[in-house]
Motif scaffolding. Structure first.
Motif, PDB file in Angstrom:
ATOM      1  N   TYR A   7      28.577 -16.483  13.667  1.00  0.00           N
ATOM      2  CA  TYR A   7      27.802 -17.132  14.731  1.00  0.00           C
ATOM      3  C   TYR A   7      27.264 -16.100  15.719  1.00  0.00           C
ATOM      4  O   TYR A   7      26.077 -16.133  16.091  1.00  0.00           O
ATOM      5  CB  TYR A   7      28.674 -18.144  15.460  1.00  0.00           C
ATOM      6  N   LEU A   8      28.114 -15.167  16.139  1.00  0.00           N
ATOM      7  CA  LEU A   8      27.689 -14.140  17.096  1.00  0.00           C
ATOM      8  C   LEU A   8      26.606 -13.245  16.502  1.00  0.00           C
ATOM      9  O   LEU A   8      25.678 -12.828  17.199  1.00  0.00           O
ATOM     10  CB  LEU A   8      28.888 -13.310  17.545  1.00  0.00           C
ATOM     11  N   ASN A   9      26.726 -12.966  15.207  1.00  0.00           N
ATOM     12  CA  ASN A   9      25.685 -12.175  14.552  1.00  0.00           C
ATOM     13  C   ASN A   9      24.372 -12.948  14.475  1.00  0.00           C
ATOM     14  O   ASN A   9      23.290 -12.373  14.623  1.00  0.00           O
ATOM     15  CB  ASN A   9      26.135 -11.765  13.146  1.00  0.00           C
ATOM     16  N   GLU A  10      24.479 -14.255  14.255  1.00  0.00           N
ATOM     17  CA  GLU A  10      23.273 -15.086  14.147  1.00  0.00           C
ATOM     18  C   GLU A  10      22.487 -15.133  15.451  1.00  0.00           C
ATOM     19  O   GLU A  10      21.250 -15.148  15.441  1.00  0.00           O
ATOM     20  CB  GLU A  10      23.652 -16.507  13.722  1.00  0.00           C
ATOM     21  N   ILE A  11      23.184 -15.191  16.579  1.00  0.00           N
ATOM     22  CA  ILE A  11      22.480 -15.305  17.866  1.00  0.00           C
ATOM     23  C   ILE A  11      22.137 -13.949  18.463  1.00  0.00           C
ATOM     24  O   ILE A  11      21.513 -13.878  19.522  1.00  0.00           O
ATOM     25  CB  ILE A  11      23.295 -16.132  18.881  1.00  0.00           C
ATOM     26  N   HIS A  12      22.559 -12.883  17.779  1.00  0.00           N
ATOM     27  CA  HIS A  12      22.246 -11.545  18.272  1.00  0.00           C
ATOM     28  C   HIS A  12      20.734 -11.308  18.191  1.00  0.00           C
ATOM     29  O   HIS A  12      20.115 -11.618  17.181  1.00  0.00           O
ATOM     30  CB  HIS A  12      22.982 -10.489  17.437  1.00  0.00           C
ATOM     31  N   PRO A  13      20.129 -10.788  19.241  1.00  0.00           N
ATOM     32  CA  PRO A  13      18.682 -10.557  19.196  1.00  0.00           C
ATOM     33  C   PRO A  13      18.308  -9.506  18.155  1.00  0.00           C
ATOM     34  O   PRO A  13      19.144  -8.682  17.750  1.00  0.00           O
ATOM     35  CB  PRO A  13      18.361 -10.056  20.624  1.00  0.00           C
ATOM     36  N   ASN A  14      17.073  -9.543  17.720  1.00  0.00           N
ATOM     37  CA  ASN A  14      16.592  -8.566  16.745  1.00  0.00           C
ATOM     38  C   ASN A  14      16.677  -7.157  17.319  1.00  0.00           C
ATOM     39  O   ASN A  14      16.429  -6.928  18.507  1.00  0.00           O
ATOM     40  CB  ASN A  14      15.151  -8.874  16.349  1.00  0.00           C
ATOM     41  N   GLU A  15      17.037  -6.218  16.466  1.00  0.00           N
ATOM     42  CA  GLU A  15      17.171  -4.825  16.882  1.00  0.00           C
ATOM     43  C   GLU A  15      15.913  -4.030  16.543  1.00  0.00           C
ATOM     44  O   GLU A  15      15.064  -4.464  15.764  1.00  0.00           O
ATOM     45  CB  GLU A  15      18.386  -4.188  16.187  1.00  0.00           C
ATOM     46  N   HIS A  16      15.816  -2.840  17.128  1.00  0.00           N
ATOM     47  CA  HIS A  16      14.725  -1.933  16.790  1.00  0.00           C
ATOM     48  C   HIS A  16      14.838  -1.534  15.318  1.00  0.00           C
ATOM     49  O   HIS A  16      15.927  -1.528  14.729  1.00  0.00           O
ATOM     50  CB  HIS A  16      14.786  -0.683  17.664  1.00  0.00           C
ATOM     51  N   ASN A  17      13.713  -1.157  14.744  1.00  0.00           N
ATOM     52  CA  ASN A  17      13.700  -0.798  13.327  1.00  0.00           C
ATOM     53  C   ASN A  17      14.664   0.345  13.011  1.00  0.00           C
ATOM     54  O   ASN A  17      15.320   0.346  11.967  1.00  0.00           O
ATOM     55  CB  ASN A  17      12.277  -0.409  12.892  1.00  0.00           C
ATOM     56  N   TRP A  18      14.760   1.331  13.912  1.00  0.00           N
ATOM     57  CA  TRP A  18      15.624   2.483  13.625  1.00  0.00           C
ATOM     58  C   TRP A  18      17.082   2.080  13.531  1.00  0.00           C
ATOM     59  O   TRP A  18      17.848   2.670  12.745  1.00  0.00           O
ATOM     60  CB  TRP A  18      15.432   3.589  14.657  1.00  0.00           C
TER      61      TRP A  18
END
Length: 213
Positions: free
Chosen positions: A8-19
């Motif tokens: 669940y926490l991974n699902e709501i984590h915002p998108n990260e930078h490509n690097w």
């Protein structure tokens, strides 16, 4: 941490930078252990709030956690130690690609030797992150903690080691000695007269130890 909660926490984590995504893929493809997103997010939050000027990291791997700590605290500088020559080269490259080589100094060598050298050179740090050979945590702590400034913080990863620390009878034979050492390390942290420690069931278990004197 409960797998459903972690998912669940991974699902709501915002998108990260490509690097960041690229480094995580690199680590997965090359079987290099790095903190998961929930765990590193916790470490980054600790870094943001404590605002350390100088960080010592024991266990560089491919440079992922060092780069994430600099992301969280852009004005800090990091000294990080890596024993494996191939991972050291990868870390140097990854740090260079992000143009953080002026902030992150990677040292190649056995941490036990390099910590003694840093201590002899009178280095001081505001935050120490221990994430290397788990069977050596006590020795890393003993060598590193005299270099920690008052009110500094020591963060130790993997202190719950897959939950085995709570159930010694279930530990596979190959892990028994290591788990015993981690249990002893956790007990030491929780009872150390110069530190206040909280062990948080995030990722594989993170100990946060605040130096009082």
């Amino acid at each position: 941490m409960n797998e459903k909660l972690n998912n669940y926490l991974n699902e709501i984590h915002p998108n990260e930078h490509n690097w960041i995504n690229e480094l995580e893929i690199q680590a997965k493809n090359e079987n290099v252990p790095i903190m998961d997103r929930v765990g590193i997010n916790f470490v980054m939050q600790l870094t943001r709030t404590s605002k350390p000027e100088k960080i010592l990291e024991i266990g560089t791997a491919i440079g992922y956690s060092a780069l994430r700590m600099v992301e969280a605290c852009p004005d800090c500088s990091i000294v990080t130690i890596e024993k494996d020559a191939e991972r050291y080269k990868q870390a140097i490259l990854n740090i260079s690609i992000q143009n953080k080589q002026d902030q992150i100094k990677v040292i190649l060598g056995d941490a036990l030797d390099k910590l003694m050298e840093l201590s002899a050179q009178k280095h001081k740090f505001d935050l120490i992150f221990i994430d290397a050979a788990k069977g050596q945590y006590q020795r890393f702590f003993d060598l590193a903690e005299p270099m920690l400034n008052k009110n500094g913080m020591i963060i130790t990863d993997n202190v719950l080691f897959r939950g085995y620390v709570a159930d010694p009878e279930a530990v596979p034979k190959r892990y028994k000695k290591m788990v015993e050492k981690i249990r002893n390390y956790n007990t030491m942290l929780m009872n150390h007269p110069n530190y206040k420690t909280s062990i948080v069931p995030v990722g594989d278990g993170v100990a946060v130890s605040l130096k009082l004197t």
